[in-house]
Design an enzyme around this catalytic site. Structure first.
Site, PDB file in Angstrom:
ATOM      1  N   HIS A 236      18.200 -57.134  -5.722  1.00  0.00           N
ATOM      2  CA  HIS A 236      18.241 -56.637  -7.095  1.00  0.00           C
ATOM      3  C   HIS A 236      17.428 -57.566  -8.011  1.00  0.00           C
ATOM      4  CE1 HIS A 236      21.859 -54.756  -5.371  1.00  0.00           C
ATOM      5  NE2 HIS A 236      21.620 -53.790  -6.226  1.00  0.00           N
ATOM      6  N   ASP A 308      15.159 -47.889  -1.724  1.00  0.00           N
ATOM      7  CA  ASP A 308      16.196 -48.407  -2.606  1.00  0.00           C
ATOM      8  C   ASP A 308      15.662 -48.230  -4.030  1.00  0.00           C
ATOM      9  OD1 ASP A 308      18.508 -49.582  -3.517  1.00  0.00           O
ATOM     10  OD2 ASP A 308      18.356 -51.356  -2.252  1.00  0.00           O
TER      11      ASP A 308
END
Length: 380
Positions: A236, A308
């Protein structure tokens, strides 16, 4: 599911984890489309514009197309947005969910407004990563790691319960199960989200979960390929690194993906991971060799490959919106999850086709796969 029947299924799958780098598949688990499905898919495809095809490859948050935050209903602005951006899927998160009745109505109305029915997804893993459980009071299931020694029936039952709760509200896809193995104790981004810290045990439990999700009524996603469990970085925030040989990756990290694919997993989500033994230059999300050679060819996956989230710093800090979109499609992704900018993504891919960087047949290949899954599973 009858315990004996489940054990028979899993026992068959366990035989696939053998020999070549620890993995040999006895089948890909995907349902082969019948001729009438092929015909209907080609009919829909032939009537779509290039822009509509590209939109079908996008999996977005409702806020990214409606430009309202948070979206909690399918109002006139959201209806206009879904017609302007006929995307392939929508992911709902906690801010979108107020009550069960509100969620069900919101999903029913967005499906009714869509020209091609949508994948409707959430990240509902259990434990710390849940959307419905906390906001809507659906059945609470803890972190999968805590159930690791309770056997395949528990793994199946947990997935079945999560799926049933999702399906009752109109969701048809879960971005779960996590097929990463928590083999590095310094890894905090995966941790207890994993089914186990043992590769063989995770392989058995993940395959049982795939059956549970399907029997409970939703499609499922193996993530984060080719394995995020032996990293220390959080993708992330930055690119994560997998420092293993190809032989070790095939014998270890790929085990749960192999058995999950054999059990019939519908999606595989690529990880924002640098795996130098498989591709020295590109993160897995943007790697043709990892998607085409490892996932498609070696593991035999024929379902939908999805990135993702494209807005995660691992990609967004290294590539422009346009670069990431084009590279992702060139590499073989069928769907792009949560692009940073919808319009720039669409325009970049349209320009790439116009310039010959990406062929329209490459776009058709992904849209055909998306439509086939939707049709085979009754979404269309």
């Amino acid at each position: 599911m009858n315990g004996r029947r489940l054990c028979t299924k899993i026992g068959c799958l366990c035989m696939t984890v053998l020999l070549t780098f620890g993995i040999v598949l006895c089948g890909n688990g995907n349902v082969i489309a019948e001729k009438n499905v092929d015909t209907r898919v080609e009919m829909i495809l032939s009537k779509m514009t290039l822009r509509e095809k590209i939109c079908q490859m996008l999996f977005v948050t409702p806020e990214s197309i409606a430009e309202v935050s948070p979206v909690t209903k399918t109002d006139s602005k959201m209806k206009t947005a879904i017609n302007m951006y006929p995307v392939g899927g929508i992911i709902y998160s906690k801010p979108n969910l107020i009550s069960k009745s509100q969620t069900k109505k919101m999903i029913e109305e967005i499906q009714a407004e869509s020209s091609i029915n949508l994948f409707i997804a959430a990240d509902e893993e259990g434990g710390t990563v849940n959307r419905l459980m906390k906001k809507l009071g659906t059945t609470y299931i803890g972190s999968m790691y805590d159930y690791r020694n309770m056997g395949i029936e528990t793994a199946y039952r947990n997935a079945y319960t999560i799926a049933g709760d999702m399906a009752a509200l109109g969701f048809n896809l879960d971005f779960a199960p996590v097929a990463d193995v928590w083999s590095n104790p310094d890894n905090t981004v995966i941790g207890k989200r994993a089914y186990s810290n043992d590769f063989s045990q995770a392989a058995i439990l993940v395959s049982a979960a795939v059956y549970g999700f399907h029997d409970g009524g939703v499609l499922c996603t193996l993530k984060h390929f080719p394995g995020h469990g032996d990293t220390v970085e959080d993708s992330h925030k930055s690119i994560a690194y997998v420092n293993k040989s190809k032989e070790d990756i095939y014998a270890q990290e790929l085990q749960p993906f192999a058995t999950g694919i054999a059990a019939g997993a519908d999606f595989v989500m690529m990880g924002h991971l640098m795996v130098s033994s498989l591709d020295e230059d590109n993160p897995a999300t943007l790697s043709e060799s990892i998607i085409q050679d490892t996932l498609r060819e070696d593991l035999g996956f024929q379902g939908i490959v999805i990135t993702d989230a494209m807005r995660m710093s691992a990609l967004a800090d290294r590539y422009t919106v346009e670069e990431a979109a084009v590279k992702a499609v060139q590499a073989g992704n069928d769907m792009l999850l949560d692009p940073v900018d919808i319009d720039r993504t669409i325009n970049a891919l349209m320009d790439a086709v116009a310039q010959g960087t990406i062929t329209e047949e490459r776009i058709n290949e992904s849209v055909r796969r998306i439509l086939t899954v939707k049709m085979e599973t009754g979404i269309i």
